[in-house]
Design a protein around this motif. Structure first.
Motif, PDB file in Angstrom:
ATOM      1  N   SER A   1       0.851  -1.192   0.000  1.00 55.58           N
ATOM      2  CA  SER A   1       0.000   0.000   0.000  1.00 55.58           C
ATOM      3  C   SER A   1       0.882   1.235   0.000  1.00 55.58           C
ATOM      4  N   ASN A   2       0.513   2.198  -0.814  1.00 55.20           N
ATOM      5  CA  ASN A   2       1.294   3.413  -0.967  1.00 55.20           C
ATOM      6  C   ASN A   2       0.345   4.613  -0.985  1.00 55.20           C
ATOM      7  N   MET A   3       0.697   5.661  -0.232  1.00 57.92           N
ATOM      8  CA  MET A   3      -0.147   6.849  -0.162  1.00 57.92           C
ATOM      9  C   MET A   3       0.228   7.808  -1.281  1.00 57.92           C
ATOM     10  N   TYR A   4      -0.813   8.352  -1.947  1.00 56.97           N
ATOM     11  CA  TYR A   4      -0.641   9.298  -3.046  1.00 56.97           C
ATOM     12  C   TYR A   4      -1.286  10.620  -2.661  1.00 56.97           C
ATOM     13  N   LEU A   5      -0.614  11.702  -2.978  1.00 55.17           N
ATOM     14  CA  LEU A   5      -1.155  13.048  -2.831  1.00 55.17           C
ATOM     15  C   LEU A   5      -1.283  13.648  -4.219  1.00 55.17           C
ATOM     16  N   VAL A   6      -2.503  13.998  -4.601  1.00 59.39           N
ATOM     17  CA  VAL A   6      -2.813  14.511  -5.945  1.00 59.39           C
ATOM     18  C   VAL A   6      -2.089  13.694  -7.010  1.00 59.39           C
ATOM     19  N   ASP A   7      -2.287  12.374  -6.920  1.00 59.68           N
ATOM     20  CA  ASP A   7      -1.741  11.403  -7.881  1.00 59.68           C
ATOM     21  C   ASP A   7      -0.220  11.340  -7.880  1.00 59.68           C
ATOM     22  N   VAL A   8       0.433  11.863  -6.858  1.00 59.02           N
ATOM     23  CA  VAL A   8       1.895  11.790  -6.745  1.00 59.02           C
ATOM     24  C   VAL A   8       2.231  10.855  -5.596  1.00 59.02           C
ATOM     25  N   PRO A   9       2.996   9.806  -5.833  1.00 57.47           N
ATOM     26  CA  PRO A   9       3.318   8.874  -4.740  1.00 57.47           C
ATOM     27  C   PRO A   9       4.198   9.534  -3.682  1.00 57.47           C
ATOM     28  N   THR A  10       4.004   9.119  -2.444  1.00 63.45           N
ATOM     29  CA  THR A  10       4.776   9.628  -1.309  1.00 63.45           C
ATOM     30  C   THR A  10       5.608   8.490  -0.729  1.00 63.45           C
ATOM     31  N   PRO A  11       6.580   8.815   0.140  1.00 63.81           N
ATOM     32  CA  PRO A  11       7.374   7.738   0.773  1.00 63.81           C
ATOM     33  C   PRO A  11       6.585   6.933   1.792  1.00 63.81           C
ATOM     34  N   ILE A  12       5.343   7.304   2.073  1.00 63.12           N
ATOM     35  CA  ILE A  12       4.550   6.570   3.051  1.00 63.12           C
ATOM     36  C   ILE A  12       4.028   5.301   2.383  1.00 63.12           C
ATOM     37  N   ALA A  13       4.593   4.157   2.749  1.00 65.83           N
ATOM     38  CA  ALA A  13       4.229   2.882   2.127  1.00 65.83           C
ATOM     39  C   ALA A  13       4.391   1.777   3.155  1.00 65.83           C
ATOM     40  N   LEU A  14       3.600   0.720   2.972  1.00 60.83           N
ATOM     41  CA  LEU A  14       3.644  -0.446   3.849  1.00 60.83           C
ATOM     42  C   LEU A  14       3.612  -1.701   2.997  1.00 60.83           C
ATOM     43  N   PRO A  15       4.329  -2.758   3.412  1.00 57.25           N
ATOM     44  CA  PRO A  15       4.276  -4.012   2.643  1.00 57.25           C
ATOM     45  C   PRO A  15       2.901  -4.667   2.714  1.00 57.25           C
ATOM     46  N   PHE A  16       2.199  -4.445   3.794  1.00 60.59           N
ATOM     47  CA  PHE A  16       0.812  -4.917   3.893  1.00 60.59           C
ATOM     48  C   PHE A  16       0.076  -3.952   4.825  1.00 60.59           C
ATOM     49  N   ALA A  17      -1.235  -3.956   4.723  1.00 63.22           N
ATOM     50  CA  ALA A  17      -2.033  -3.009   5.506  1.00 63.22           C
ATOM     51  C   ALA A  17      -3.339  -3.652   5.918  1.00 63.22           C
ATOM     52  N   TYR A  18      -3.870  -3.158   7.018  1.00 65.70           N
ATOM     53  CA  TYR A  18      -5.155  -3.630   7.541  1.00 65.70           C
ATOM     54  C   TYR A  18      -6.001  -2.405   7.875  1.00 65.70           C
ATOM     55  N   PHE A  19      -7.186  -2.330   7.302  1.00 62.40           N
ATOM     56  CA  PHE A  19      -8.100  -1.209   7.526  1.00 62.40           C
ATOM     57  C   PHE A  19      -9.370  -1.737   8.169  1.00 62.40           C
ATOM     58  N   PRO A  20      -9.601  -1.453   9.456  1.00 60.87           N
ATOM     59  CA  PRO A  20     -10.848  -1.914  10.091  1.00 60.87           C
ATOM     60  C   PRO A  20     -12.032  -1.066   9.637  1.00 60.87           C
ATOM     61  N   LEU A  21     -13.126  -1.723   9.344  1.00 62.27           N
ATOM     62  CA  LEU A  21     -14.342  -1.039   8.899  1.00 62.27           C
ATOM     63  C   LEU A  21     -15.554  -1.473   9.703  1.00 62.27           C
ATOM     64  N   SER A  22     -15.335  -2.061  10.855  1.00 61.35           N
ATOM     65  CA  SER A  22     -16.454  -2.614  11.616  1.00 61.35           C
ATOM     66  C   SER A  22     -17.370  -1.506  12.087  1.00 61.35           C
ATOM     67  N   ALA A  23     -18.664  -1.766  12.015  1.00 62.57           N
ATOM     68  CA  ALA A  23     -19.651  -0.829  12.530  1.00 62.57           C
ATOM     69  C   ALA A  23     -19.651  -0.886  14.052  1.00 62.57           C
ATOM     70  N   GLY A  24     -19.759   0.283  14.687  1.00 63.55           N
ATOM     71  CA  GLY A  24     -19.732   0.343  16.140  1.00 63.55           C
ATOM     72  C   GLY A  24     -18.307   0.389  16.657  1.00 63.55           C
ATOM     73  N   ARG A  25     -18.140  -0.003  17.912  1.00 63.86           N
ATOM     74  CA  ARG A  25     -16.835   0.077  18.562  1.00 63.86           C
ATOM     75  C   ARG A  25     -16.071  -1.219  18.390  1.00 63.86           C
ATOM     76  N   THR A  26     -14.802  -1.092  18.077  1.00 68.56           N
ATOM     77  CA  THR A  26     -13.923  -2.242  17.954  1.00 68.56           C
ATOM     78  C   THR A  26     -12.614  -1.920  18.643  1.00 68.56           C
ATOM     79  N   GLY A  27     -11.993  -2.942  19.214  1.00 71.12           N
ATOM     80  CA  GLY A  27     -10.713  -2.764  19.864  1.00 71.12           C
ATOM     81  C   GLY A  27      -9.592  -2.643  18.858  1.00 71.12           C
ATOM     82  N   GLY A  28      -8.519  -1.987  19.293  1.00 68.83           N
ATOM     83  CA  GLY A  28      -7.375  -1.846  18.403  1.00 68.83           C
ATOM     84  C   GLY A  28      -6.317  -0.942  18.988  1.00 68.83           C
ATOM     85  N   LEU A  29      -5.190  -0.885  18.299  1.00 68.72           N
ATOM     86  CA  LEU A  29      -4.061  -0.065  18.729  1.00 68.72           C
ATOM     87  C   LEU A  29      -4.327   1.399  18.461  1.00 68.72           C
ATOM     88  N   MET A  30      -3.848   2.253  19.374  1.00 69.72           N
ATOM     89  CA  MET A  30      -3.870   3.695  19.196  1.00 69.72           C
ATOM     90  C   MET A  30      -2.471   4.104  18.758  1.00 69.72           C
TER      91      MET A  30
END
Length: 910
Positions: free
Chosen positions: A236-265
């Motif tokens: 996963s790689n973050m883009y700003l106005v279609d320009v890639p940035t150095p912010i990248a991860l080999p893998f990513a997890y995006f929680p989308l659960s409805a309501g409250r879910t536990g996780g790291l801050m």
């Protein structure tokens, strides 16, 4: 051969047939078999036989579930231009505003092709022949899942789909919820495996409102998408106005659960000049149940400093709600071995508990706790506590009350209180306070019906107050020595009164009070008999054990209400002024209680009177007899003015003086200074209630000598005025905004924003809701999520330039011994200004005219960058001087994507 006569031919055929039949009959030979009767007799149909049911067959029925057809319901379809059936292709063609409905599946598109043999449907856009642009994008909805692609292929049998350029929204409110925190998921190719699993290829994740051209997005090559729960992606790689940035991860997890879910801050990174590099405010969130959650946060600095916070919010509808917030900081300054090295431990505990009134009408428990280190807010490394640095008092209260509703009803409460001065570090506590009260009873009247006369209106009550008071300091708090100065006292109070009318317009009240005071220790005084010195000191001996005294008094009052109206005419702007006066005269008598006083002889041989109850919690009874008359006058002034609205039929009422009160008393038993100072107070609001004025003071009829002591000489006899102003204070508050100077019809009804959430945050952080004492700098709070982009982009919005401002002025004057000085005078102000539709400024400051300096001064600049917020907080001078810069995504779903930098505020000595 041809027959000329058909009738003759038919007759000939019939004769031949009969002859042939007769010839065959003559050739039949009977068999020599003797007939035997059948032995089976047919049953008679009786009622019993008809009611009998046949027995079940021994061969069991086949239980194998027969396979049903794939299509379980009827497919409904329609189109605006045409719906054409092709038997050759086994397809149905729908064009222009085409729609297909099957069970919970809904499909709308510009063109739809339905294959009724394969049970598949194809949907896509149509091209405008004029503009050449594609319109009527497909809209696919199955249950609560909504997808807006360029084209789609869906199979009714397998429920699988292949989607090109899909767009969907995910949020805490569920799939398809549109809002500020909605996460948009875009993908070039999406494969729908089943109702809960999608596979994405070349996808984008963003919270930008513009999904066609987002200002930022996170590009993922491949991902597994579970709607309403999560997205698991590879690189996963973050883009700003279609320009890639150095912010990248080999893998990513995006929680989308409805309501409250536990996780790291996710923590924030930074550098502190005194404590080194740090990881700040990282931790874990635990949604323990639907009623309570837990948030554990902590920070670590490379020089060894650390802190942690425990936060919990709990609520149960119609029962209770509250929160717990405990903060601890172990702060190390500089490095060991250096002269400026120091170590300090700070803590703060905040508890709030509220019981719903519906939970139990006869019992109630409430708590409001705010205690901790006196210098916690002044030395805390957490910038959220900036507003609390101006708070010099911490107070707490925990109470439980119980009501017994049977007549006469009794209310009992148990309370623990705490009050802490952060400047002097003095702490006063009551552990606990027991209060009990019985409702007012009328012994000479029936419980129902009206009461007339002095006898029937005679009533009495009973109250008890028992306290265990502790006075200690911050350094002794929570140690055994904090109880060294504990004092106990109880007061039983029995007030009685009656009231009646005199001459129809005068209200008379007569009553009295009896009090019985208990204590567990008393103090005896006398000269030390073992001291041979002629100038011996007074020795105080503590006598432990129960002791008591009583006191009582009588009182009476008479009052009435006077009204005066001055009419100026209905054609005048001010049509009338109404003055309401409530004069009252009271009498009070308290005898002298010499029986509770003892004496000793001092070094000069003079007798000194003292009470053994002096120094106890409730003090000693009075030695001086009081027989005084009190006078008081209450005033209210209002006016009727012509309404500016020409359609109004009634004049408008405005308050000129909300209240103006005067009070004094005269003691007949006093040897001197019989007339008490005249106290006054008042208040009003002006300019459509935008300006509030409150004032109070004291006027003394006596003069003072050269030492500043009051003497028994009237001030007017000493060459002064009739009354001498000894004390006065005034508070002014004014609020105005961009609509203040506009006419009502020109005011923008949308300019008043809903600030309930903002006020709640300020109140919880300990600050004022008007920012006059500063505001906290929370990196999460303050993101500009209230403005709508459609409103900001509106050219007319730029001409509004909304702003608001609040001012407060306070001053106090002292002249008790002719010092003639202002003890304090300060002006505080705060406000908000929209510099441009996307630039806003928030400020808070004040000026102390007594000390000639500015109070805590803060500036906050915020830039709305659509999907991002940019903030700069600045304290330009003072002991809290510092700055803070923040830029991050506005949506709380991706709030950890941020960058912040700050300076270390300078701490002054306490």
């Amino acid at each position: 051969m041809r027959a000329n006569n058909p009738s003759f031919l038919l007759l000939l055929i019939a004769v031949l047939a009969m002859v042939s039949a007769k010839a065959q009959e003559d050739r039949v030979v009977p068999l020599p078999i003797r007939p035997i009767n059948d032995s089976i007799t047919a049953p008679i149909l009786t009622e019993e036989l008809l009611n009998n049911k046949p027995e079940n067959d021994s061969i069991q029925k086949d239980t194998t579930v027969q396979k049903q057809g794939f299509l379980l319901d009827k497919i409904k379809y329609k189109a605006k231009d045409y719906a054409r059936l092709s038997q050759k292709d086994n397809k149905i063609y729908l064009y222009n505003e085409a729609e297909v409905y099957y069970q919970d599946t809904e499909l709308k598109a510009g063109i739809i092709i339905l294959d009724y043999v394969k049970n598949e449907v194809y949907a896509g856009r149509i091209k405008d022949t004029v503009s050449g642009e594609y319109t009527q994008l497909p809209y696919f909805k199955q249950g609560t899942q909504e997808v807006i692609p360029d084209s789609i292929r869906f199979n009714f049998d397998t429920q699988k789909a292949l989607i090109w350029n899909s767009r969907t929204e995910q949020s805490s409110g569920g799939i398809g919820s549109v809002g500020v925190d909605a996460m948009k998921v875009l993908a070039e190719i999406t494969k729908k495996e089943n109702d809960s699993v999608y596979f994405l290829r070349r996808g984008k994740i963003t919270t930008s409102k513009d999904t066609l051209d987002p200002d930022y997005y996170i590009l993922i090559n491949k991902a597994k998408f579970v709607p309403g729960k999560k997205i698991i992606a590879g690189f996963s790689n973050m883009y700003l106005v279609d320009v890639p940035t150095p912010i990248a991860l080999p893998f990513a997890y995006f929680p989308l659960s409805a309501g409250r879910t536990g996780g790291l801050m996710f923590p924030s990174f930074g550098n502190d000049p005194q404590r080194g590099y740090f990881l700040q405010n990282g931790g874990y969130y635990f949604p323990i149940s639907e009623y309570v959650d837990l948030n554990l946060l902590g920070s670590f600095y490379t020089n060894g400093s650390y802190d942690f916070r425990i936060q919990s919010v709990y609520t149960k509808r119609y029962k209770f709600r509250g929160n717990i917030n405990f903060r601890f900081e172990n702060l190390i300054r500089s490095q060991p071995g250096f002269d400026d090295f120091s170590r300090s431990t700070l803590y703060n505990l905040q508890i709030s508990h509220q019981q719903d009134a519906k939970a139990n009408p006869n019992s109630r428990f409430a708590a409001s706790v705010n205690l901790g280190s006196s210098n916690y807010f002044a030395q805390s490394a957490n910038q959220v506590n900036l507003a609390n640095t101006q708070n010099n008092n911490l107070s707490s209260s925990i109470s439980y009350s119980k009501t017994f509703p049977e007549y006469p009803s009794v209310n009992v409460s148990l309370t623990a209180t705490h009050n802490q001065n952060t400047n002097t570090e003095a702490i006063n506590m009551t552990l606990p306070t027991l209060q009990g009260s019985m409702e007012r009873i009328f012994p000479f009247a029936k419980r129902e019906g009206t009461k007339k006369g002095a006898i029937q209106n005679f009533n009495l009550q009973y109250n008890v107050n028992a306290r265990n008071q502790i006075s200690t300091t911050d350094s002794l708090f929570l140690t055994n020595r904090m109880f060294d100065n504990a004092r106990f006292g109880a007061t039983h109070r029995l007030p009685f009164t009656t009231n009646f009318k005199v001459a129809k317009y005068f209200s008379v009240s007569v009553g009295g009070t009896y009090e019985d005071i208990w204590t567990l220790e008393t103090f005896e005084r006398g000269l030390d008999p073992d001291d041979p010195d002629s100038n011996r000191e007074v020795v105080l001996d503590t006598i432990n054990g129960f002791d008591r005294f009583n006191r009582y008094g009588l009182n009476a009052s008479i009052g009435t209400t006077l009204y005066g109206t001055f009419n100026f005419g209905e054609d005048k702007k001010i049509q009338a002024i109404r003055h309401q006066i409530r004069p009252s005269i009271g009498w009070g008598y308290t005898p002298s209680f010499e029986q509770f006083y003892d004496s000793y002889t001092d070094n000069n041989g003079e007798e000194v009177l003292y009470s053994r109850f002096e120094g106890t919690l409730n003090g000693a009874p009075s030695l001086n007899k009081a027989n005084s008359i009190s006078f008081s006058v209450q005033n209210q002034l209002e006016a009727k003015v012509r309404d500016k609205d020409s359609t109004a039929t009634e004049p408008k009422k405005i308050q000129l003086l909300s209240n103006l009160n005067f009070a004094t008393s005269y003691n007949f038993e006093a040897d001197s200074l019989k007339l008490a100072p005249v106290s006054f107070n008042g208040g009003t609001t002006l300019f459509d209630r935008k300006l509030s004025i409150n004032f109070s003071g004291s006027l003394d009829p006596y003069t003072v000598d050269n030492n500043g002591r009051r003497i028994n000489t009237f001030n007017v006899d000493a060459g002064g005025s009739l009354l001498r102003l000894t004390r006065a204070s005034i508070n002014l508050g004014y609020s105005l905004d961009s609509n203040t100077f506009k006419k009502k019809k020109d005011k923008d009804p949308d300019s008043q924003e809903d600030e309930d959430a903002e006020d709640l945050y300020r109140a919880q952080s300990g600050g004022r809701t008007d920012d006059l004492l500063g505001f906290g700098n929370d990196p999460v709070y303050g993101r500009d999520t209230k403005k709508d982009d459609s409103d900001i982009e509106n050219p007319a919005y730029a001409n509004k330039t909304p702003w608001d401002m609040r001012l407060a002025f306070t001053t106090s004057y002292l002249n008790s011994n002719r010092q003639n000085e202002f003890s304090n005078a300060s002006l505080m102000f705060s406000g908000n200004l929209e510099l441009t539709p996307r630039w806003s400024m928030r400020f808070s400051s004040g000026y102390d005219f007594k000390n000639q300096g500015f109070t805590l001064t803060q500036f906050n600049f915020t830039r709305n960058l659509k999907s991002f917020d940019l903030r700069f907080d600045w304290v330009p001078f003072g002991r809290n001087q510092r700055w803070y810069f923040f830029i991050g995504i506005s949506s709380s779903l991706l709030q950890d994507l941020k960058w912040e930098n700050r300076s270390q505020r300078r701490l002054g000595s306490r």
